[in-house]
Design an enzyme around this catalytic site. Structure first.
Site, PDB file in Angstrom:
ATOM      1  N   GLU A 271      54.936  43.268  22.727  1.00  0.00           N
ATOM      2  CA  GLU A 271      55.843  42.185  22.320  1.00  0.00           C
ATOM      3  C   GLU A 271      55.028  40.884  22.172  1.00  0.00           C
ATOM      4  O   GLU A 271      54.068  40.651  22.921  1.00  0.00           O
ATOM      5  CB  GLU A 271      56.876  42.043  23.450  1.00  0.00           C
ATOM      6  CG  GLU A 271      57.906  40.960  23.303  1.00  0.00           C
ATOM      7  CD  GLU A 271      58.825  40.905  24.542  1.00  0.00           C
ATOM      8  OE1 GLU A 271      58.544  41.580  25.560  1.00  0.00           O
ATOM      9  OE2 GLU A 271      59.826  40.178  24.475  1.00  0.00           O
TER      10      GLU A 271
ATOM     11  N   LYS B  91      64.947  40.842  18.631  1.00  0.00           N
ATOM     12  CA  LYS B  91      65.382  41.247  19.976  1.00  0.00           C
ATOM     13  C   LYS B  91      66.790  40.733  20.286  1.00  0.00           C
ATOM     14  O   LYS B  91      67.048  39.517  20.213  1.00  0.00           O
ATOM     15  CB  LYS B  91      64.378  40.708  20.997  1.00  0.00           C
ATOM     16  CG  LYS B  91      64.558  41.194  22.416  1.00  0.00           C
ATOM     17  CD  LYS B  91      63.439  40.615  23.296  1.00  0.00           C
ATOM     18  CE  LYS B  91      63.486  41.102  24.725  1.00  0.00           C
ATOM     19  NZ  LYS B  91      62.399  40.500  25.537  1.00  0.00           N
TER      20      LYS B  91
ATOM     21  N   CYS C  88      61.204  45.462  24.661  1.00  0.00           N
ATOM     22  CA  CYS C  88      61.148  45.190  26.088  1.00  0.00           C
ATOM     23  C   CYS C  88      62.496  45.268  26.800  1.00  0.00           C
ATOM     24  O   CYS C  88      63.034  46.345  27.001  1.00  0.00           O
ATOM     25  CB  CYS C  88      60.464  43.842  26.316  1.00  0.00           C
ATOM     26  SG  CYS C  88      59.754  43.727  27.978  1.00  0.00           S
TER      27      CYS C  88
HETATM   28  C1  ACM Z   1      60.875  41.087  28.628  1.00  0.00           C
HETATM   29  O1  ACM Z   1      61.858  41.388  27.954  1.00  0.00           O
HETATM   30  N1  ACM Z   1      59.803  40.554  28.063  1.00  0.00           N
HETATM   31  C2  ACM Z   1      60.846  41.324  30.075  1.00  0.00           C
END
Ligand code: ACM
Length: 266
Positions: free
Chosen positions: A42, A112, A145
């Site tokens: 990420e 995200k 993530c």
């Molecule tokens: C995250 O979503 N970077 C913990």
């Protein structure tokens, strides 16, 4: 067989040129190792621990027009699939995104949806369900993530036919690697979690990037400090078989009418 793998890296927040050089090194190694499907962490272009919105904006780029994206696009042109986390600027907003490139084309951008902790202070959350990409006869889903803690996302990807979940990450808690074994087992899919390593502004990342199979078994696992590429050859069509016993199909046995409560907001 498909050669799938991850790059565990140590980008530094705000050091865009250095992060681009890290990318070039990793892509060179992946080419040498003939990796078919590669997952990067990420926010690999920018680093993670921003101090404020301006800091995050100054690290953002457009997808696929930015320099990090262009490098990924070029790498993918020789019959490869690659996904990387990118701090994305789009109109007046910035997103914690994953750019997906295959066969020299920009195939998807996933933004995200579930933001972690301070990410909520600078990123706008994505508003769409996680995407799938077809490549070389298989289906690949993408999530980022913290999406791991919402099992709905992995399930949606499995229902969309994903054989493997590509999972760029910057993990700081200790739970995800184990949880992804369950995500894989309950959905009958592979998962490639590419985490980062190192520490930024006091935030320590846990490494431990991994590949998990549809039985929930860890096939590959990096140490906390490892930097580089790991890969393994797998038969992704194993994810077509959802049976756990002759009478238990992990997707067909679901009882969605009993699950209505989970689509209601609190
Ligand atoms: C995250 O979503 N970077 C913990």
């Amino acid at each position: 067989m498909t050669r799938i793998g991850f790059a565990q890296m140590e980008p530094r927040v705000g050091e865009l040129e250095r992060n681009l050089i890290l990318l070039q090194d990793v892509l060179r190694e992946a080419k040498q190792e003939s990796v078919d499907v590669l997952v990067l962490p990420e926010l690999a272009n920018s680093g993670y621990a921003f101090e404020n919105l301006e800091d995050a904006i100054s690290c953002s780029e457009s997808i696929p027009g930015g320099s990090y994206s262009k490098e990924l696009l070029e790498y993918s042109s020789d019959g490869r699939l690659v996904v990387a986390g990118i701090c994305e600027r789009r109109n007046d907003s910035i997103f914690n995104s994953a750019g997906v490139f295959a066969d020299g084309e920009h195939r998807a951008t996933y933004r995200k949806a579930h933001l972690f902790n301070k990410e909520k202070m600078w990123f706008r959350p994505g508003a769409e369900e996680p995407p799938i990409i077809e490549y070389n006869g298989h289906v690949f889903g993408v999530m980022i993530c913290w999406d791991w803690i919402f099992p709905e996302f992995a399930r949606i990807l499995a229902l969309k036919g994903a054989h493997a979940i590509l999972h760029p990450s910057n993990l700081v808690l200790q739970y995800c690697q184990n949880a992804m074994r369950t995500r894989c087992l309950e959905n009958g899919v592979y998962a490639i979690t590419a985490n980062r390593t190192g520490t930024e502004r006091g935030l320590a990342f846990s490494g431990g990037s991994q590949v998990v199979n549809p039985k929930g078994e860890v096939l590959l696992s990096a140490t906390e400090e490892f930097v580089g590429i790991m890969h393994i050859d797998v038969d992704l069509s194993e994810a077509d078989d959802k049976m756990l016993t002759p009478r238990n199909d992990r997707l067909k046995d679901r009882r969605p009418k009993l699950y209505r409560r989970i689509i209601e907001s609190l």
